[in-house]
Scaffold this active site. Structure first.
Site, PDB file in Angstrom:
ATOM      1  N   TYR A   1      22.697  38.463  47.631  1.00 35.89           N
ATOM      2  CA  TYR A   1      24.083  38.941  47.693  1.00 35.89           C
ATOM      3  C   TYR A   1      24.688  38.716  49.072  1.00 35.89           C
ATOM      4  O   TYR A   1      25.883  38.427  49.186  1.00 35.89           O
ATOM      5  CB  TYR A   1      24.182  40.418  47.262  1.00 35.89           C
ATOM      6  CG  TYR A   1      24.240  40.512  45.757  1.00 35.89           C
ATOM      7  CD1 TYR A   1      25.439  40.307  45.083  1.00 35.89           C
ATOM      8  CD2 TYR A   1      23.093  40.727  45.010  1.00 35.89           C
ATOM      9  CE1 TYR A   1      25.494  40.329  43.706  1.00 35.89           C
ATOM     10  CE2 TYR A   1      23.139  40.755  43.619  1.00 35.89           C
ATOM     11  CZ  TYR A   1      24.344  40.552  42.979  1.00 35.89           C
ATOM     12  OH  TYR A   1      24.399  40.555  41.611  1.00 35.89           O
TER      13      TYR A   1
ATOM     14  N   ARG B   1      25.965  35.292  49.063  1.00 36.93           N
ATOM     15  CA  ARG B   1      27.177  35.159  48.240  1.00 36.93           C
ATOM     16  C   ARG B   1      28.374  35.840  48.905  1.00 36.93           C
ATOM     17  O   ARG B   1      29.506  35.355  48.840  1.00 36.93           O
ATOM     18  CB  ARG B   1      26.919  35.729  46.845  1.00 36.93           C
ATOM     19  CG  ARG B   1      25.891  34.880  46.073  1.00 36.93           C
ATOM     20  CD  ARG B   1      25.646  35.432  44.698  1.00 36.93           C
ATOM     21  NE  ARG B   1      26.848  35.405  43.885  1.00 36.93           N
ATOM     22  CZ  ARG B   1      27.115  36.267  42.902  1.00 36.93           C
ATOM     23  NH1 ARG B   1      26.260  37.237  42.624  1.00 36.93           N
ATOM     24  NH2 ARG B   1      28.217  36.169  42.205  1.00 36.93           N
TER      25      ARG B   1
ATOM     26  N   ASN C   1      35.712  38.337  38.015  1.00 34.11           N
ATOM     27  CA  ASN C   1      35.171  37.881  39.293  1.00 34.11           C
ATOM     28  C   ASN C   1      34.991  39.038  40.256  1.00 34.11           C
ATOM     29  O   ASN C   1      35.782  39.978  40.278  1.00 34.11           O
ATOM     30  CB  ASN C   1      36.102  36.822  39.904  1.00 34.11           C
ATOM     31  CG  ASN C   1      36.158  35.587  39.034  1.00 34.11           C
ATOM     32  OD1 ASN C   1      35.301  35.406  38.168  1.00 34.11           O
ATOM     33  ND2 ASN C   1      37.157  34.750  39.241  1.00 34.11           N
TER      34      ASN C   1
ATOM     35  N   ASP D   1      34.823  38.392  43.529  1.00 30.39           N
ATOM     36  CA  ASP D   1      35.454  38.024  44.802  1.00 30.39           C
ATOM     37  C   ASP D   1      36.848  38.647  44.878  1.00 30.39           C
ATOM     38  O   ASP D   1      37.304  39.301  43.939  1.00 30.39           O
ATOM     39  CB  ASP D   1      35.512  36.480  44.962  1.00 30.39           C
ATOM     40  CG  ASP D   1      36.411  35.815  43.920  1.00 30.39           C
ATOM     41  OD1 ASP D   1      37.590  36.212  43.788  1.00 30.39           O
ATOM     42  OD2 ASP D   1      35.957  34.872  43.223  1.00 30.39           O
TER      43      ASP D   1
ATOM     44  N   HIS E   1      34.081  43.646  36.736  1.00 26.58           N
ATOM     45  CA  HIS E   1      32.677  43.567  37.151  1.00 26.58           C
ATOM     46  C   HIS E   1      32.462  43.994  38.601  1.00 26.58           C
ATOM     47  O   HIS E   1      31.450  43.658  39.202  1.00 26.58           O
ATOM     48  CB  HIS E   1      32.139  42.154  36.929  1.00 26.58           C
ATOM     49  CG  HIS E   1      32.024  41.788  35.471  1.00 26.58           C
ATOM     50  ND1 HIS E   1      31.890  40.494  35.015  1.00 26.58           N
ATOM     51  CD2 HIS E   1      32.016  42.555  34.360  1.00 26.58           C
ATOM     52  CE1 HIS E   1      31.807  40.481  33.695  1.00 26.58           C
ATOM     53  NE2 HIS E   1      31.894  41.722  33.271  1.00 26.58           N
TER      54      HIS E   1
ATOM     55  N   CYS F   1      24.711  62.713  51.504  1.00 20.52           N
ATOM     56  CA  CYS F   1      24.641  61.842  52.693  1.00 20.52           C
ATOM     57  C   CYS F   1      25.770  60.816  52.612  1.00 20.52           C
ATOM     58  O   CYS F   1      26.132  60.367  51.527  1.00 20.52           O
ATOM     59  CB  CYS F   1      23.308  61.101  52.736  1.00 20.52           C
ATOM     60  SG  CYS F   1      21.868  62.164  52.722  1.00 20.52           S
TER      61      CYS F   1
ATOM     62  N   CYS G   1      19.315  55.039  53.663  1.00 19.60           N
ATOM     63  CA  CYS G   1      19.752  56.306  54.252  1.00 19.60           C
ATOM     64  C   CYS G   1      18.609  56.888  55.082  1.00 19.60           C
ATOM     65  O   CYS G   1      17.475  56.989  54.605  1.00 19.60           O
ATOM     66  CB  CYS G   1      20.148  57.295  53.159  1.00 19.60           C
ATOM     67  SG  CYS G   1      20.593  58.924  53.835  1.00 19.60           S
TER      68      CYS G   1
HETATM   69  P1  OAD Z   1      30.464  31.497  33.971  1.00 15.85           P
HETATM   70  O1  OAD Z   1      29.692  31.049  35.178  1.00 15.85           O
HETATM   71  O2  OAD Z   1      29.701  31.968  32.778  1.00 15.85           O
HETATM   72  O3  OAD Z   1      31.416  30.306  33.428  1.00 15.85           O
HETATM   73  C1  OAD Z   1      32.259  29.615  34.295  1.00 15.85           C
HETATM   74  C2  OAD Z   1      33.260  28.860  33.460  1.00 15.85           C
HETATM   75  O4  OAD Z   1      34.196  28.235  34.328  1.00 15.85           O
HETATM   76  C3  OAD Z   1      32.666  27.751  32.576  1.00 15.85           C
HETATM   77  O5  OAD Z   1      33.197  27.871  31.260  1.00 15.85           O
HETATM   78  C4  OAD Z   1      33.168  26.467  33.232  1.00 15.85           C
HETATM   79  O6  OAD Z   1      33.405  25.420  32.288  1.00 15.85           O
HETATM   80  C5  OAD Z   1      34.462  26.931  33.840  1.00 15.85           C
HETATM   81  N1  OAD Z   1      34.923  26.156  34.994  1.00 15.85           N
HETATM   82  C6  OAD Z   1      34.186  25.496  35.919  1.00 15.85           C
HETATM   83  N2  OAD Z   1      34.988  24.919  36.824  1.00 15.85           N
HETATM   84  C7  OAD Z   1      36.262  25.209  36.473  1.00 15.85           C
HETATM   85  C8  OAD Z   1      37.541  24.912  37.017  1.00 15.85           C
HETATM   86  N3  OAD Z   1      37.661  24.185  38.118  1.00 15.85           N
HETATM   87  N4  OAD Z   1      38.637  25.406  36.392  1.00 15.85           N
HETATM   88  C9  OAD Z   1      38.520  26.157  35.269  1.00 15.85           C
HETATM   89  N5  OAD Z   1      37.342  26.466  34.727  1.00 15.85           N
HETATM   90  C10 OAD Z   1      36.225  26.018  35.303  1.00 15.85           C
HETATM   91  O7  OAD Z   1      31.519  32.545  34.504  1.00 15.85           O
HETATM   92  P2  OAD Z   1      32.185  33.795  33.793  1.00 15.85           P
HETATM   93  O8  OAD Z   1      32.671  33.425  32.436  1.00 15.85           O
HETATM   94  O9  OAD Z   1      33.103  34.413  34.770  1.00 15.85           O
HETATM   95  O10 OAD Z   1      28.912  38.898  35.236  1.00 15.85           O
HETATM   96  O11 OAD Z   1      30.929  34.720  33.640  1.00 15.85           O
HETATM   97  C11 OAD Z   1      31.128  36.008  33.263  1.00 15.85           C
HETATM   98  C12 OAD Z   1      30.143  36.868  33.969  1.00 15.85           C
HETATM   99  O12 OAD Z   1      28.820  36.300  33.929  1.00 15.85           O
HETATM  100  C13 OAD Z   1      30.371  37.026  35.459  1.00 15.85           C
HETATM  101  O13 OAD Z   1      31.412  37.892  35.749  1.00 15.85           O
HETATM  102  C14 OAD Z   1      29.045  37.586  35.862  1.00 15.85           C
HETATM  103  C15 OAD Z   1      28.149  36.614  35.167  1.00 15.85           C
HETATM  104  O14 OAD Z   1      26.944  37.120  34.833  1.00 15.85           O
HETATM  105  C16 OAD Z   1      28.562  39.960  35.961  1.00 15.85           C
HETATM  106  O15 OAD Z   1      28.442  39.912  37.168  1.00 15.85           O
HETATM  107  C17 OAD Z   1      28.366  41.193  35.127  1.00 15.85           C
END
Ligand code: OAD
Length: 256
Positions: A77, A80, A113, A115, A130, A148, A161
């Site tokens: 993390y 990231r 996201n 971020d 998330h 704390c 802690c």
């Molecule tokens: P994923 O990593 O599962 O999917 C990313 C998506 O972005 C894919 O469908 C790609 O095709 C697409 N992609 C890549 N580049 C792109 C671009 N330039 N423009 C548009 N799309 C693009 O990400 P999420 O769907 O956000 O969960 O994943 C959902 C969750 O899975 C995250 O929030 C996280 C992860 O586990 C938690 O942290 C709970």
């Protein structure tokens, strides 16, 4: 029925999606990791490369993984977090924020996201499903009264802690954890009442966030999906635009 499934650069597909957004009084933008890809933030799966490729997502993004190997997870993390701090919003984040400013009260961003690029681009009241990677929180409820408040200022990874030994963890939702209830309830309410939903950069693989597009569609909204690849929720789309977010969103939203 889906009205268009097209290369996002095809003018007819863009025009149809733009018209749906222009007519909407209420728009939800549901974003996923793909919207930040062009800011240099790897998607979840792309973040598991290099040094980290031998781990499963569950090793690095779960409470069990953290309890078993707190320093390993903390270090992942930390890397990231550094990437998020270095990144800048891209044209897709900015296009959403500018649309929101041009049409006050019309658009709300709901993001998976962790971020802060939507906020730094100027989007207000972003619904964060998330959590927030830049926030810290305690791993366990503090047993002391009063609780704390501060972790050791020392170099421990993760910080601990000094009084009760509690560990600091990142403020994100891990696999197996519930989403923050108020964020999920707000997102579901917005999805069920919007006239259009713009789904950008999500694989649609992680629930319950993935269910929001279907919820909006069943409630009668137009659903515009922007993704260069197929997603698991393409069925919910009325307009499917195959393209990268930073290229498509400025064209889609500029004149809308
Ligand atoms: P994923 O990593 O599962 O999917 C990313 C998506 O972005 C894919 O469908 C790609 O095709 C697409 N992609 C890549 N580049 C792109 C671009 N330039 N423009 C548009 N799309 C693009 O990400 P999420 O769907 O956000 O969960 O994943 C959902 C969750 O899975 C995250 O929030 C996280 C992860 O586990 C938690 O942290 C709970």
């Amino acid at each position: 029925m889906r009205s268009s499934t097209s290369d996002a650069h095809a003018p007819a597909a863009l025009d149809a999606a733009r018209a749906a957004l222009r007519q909407a009084r209420s728009v939800v933008a549901l974003s996923g990791a793909g919207i930040s890809a062009e800011s240099g933030i790897p998607t979840f799966r792309d973040a598991l490369t290099g040094l980290w490729s031998r781990f499963d997502p569950a090793d690095l993004a779960s409470e069990e993984g953290f309890r078993a190997h707190p320093q390993r997870v903390w270090d992942w993390y930390a890397e990231r977090r550094e990437g998020v701090r270095r990144a800048e919003p891209n044209a897709a984040h900015r296009a959403l924020a500018e649309f929101e400013q041009r049409h006050p009260g019309t658009l709300r961003v709901v993001t998976q996201n962790v971020d802060d690029l939507h906020q730094r681009a100027g989007s207000r009241d972003v619904v964060r499903l998330h959590g927030d990677i830049l926030q810290d929180r305690w791993l366990d409820a503090c047993p002391r009264r009063p609780a704390c408040r501060a972790a050791d200022a020392g170099p421990a990874r993760p910080p601990r802690c000094a009084h009760c030994g509690n560990l600091v963890r990142p403020g994100v939702v891990w696999f197996g954890e519930r989403l923050p209830e108020s964020a999920l309830t707000t997102a579901q309410r917005l999805a069920s009442r919007c006239d259009a939903m713009l789904v950008v950069g999500t694989s649609g693989a992680v629930w319950p966030a993935a269910g929001l597009a279907g919820l909006a569609r069943r409630a009668g909204a137009s659903v515009v999906i922007v993704n260069p690849a197929a997603s698991e929720i393409d069925d919910a789309a009325t307009h499917l635009l195959r393209g990268a977010a930073a290229a498509v969103l400025p064209q889609l939203l500029a004149a809308a």
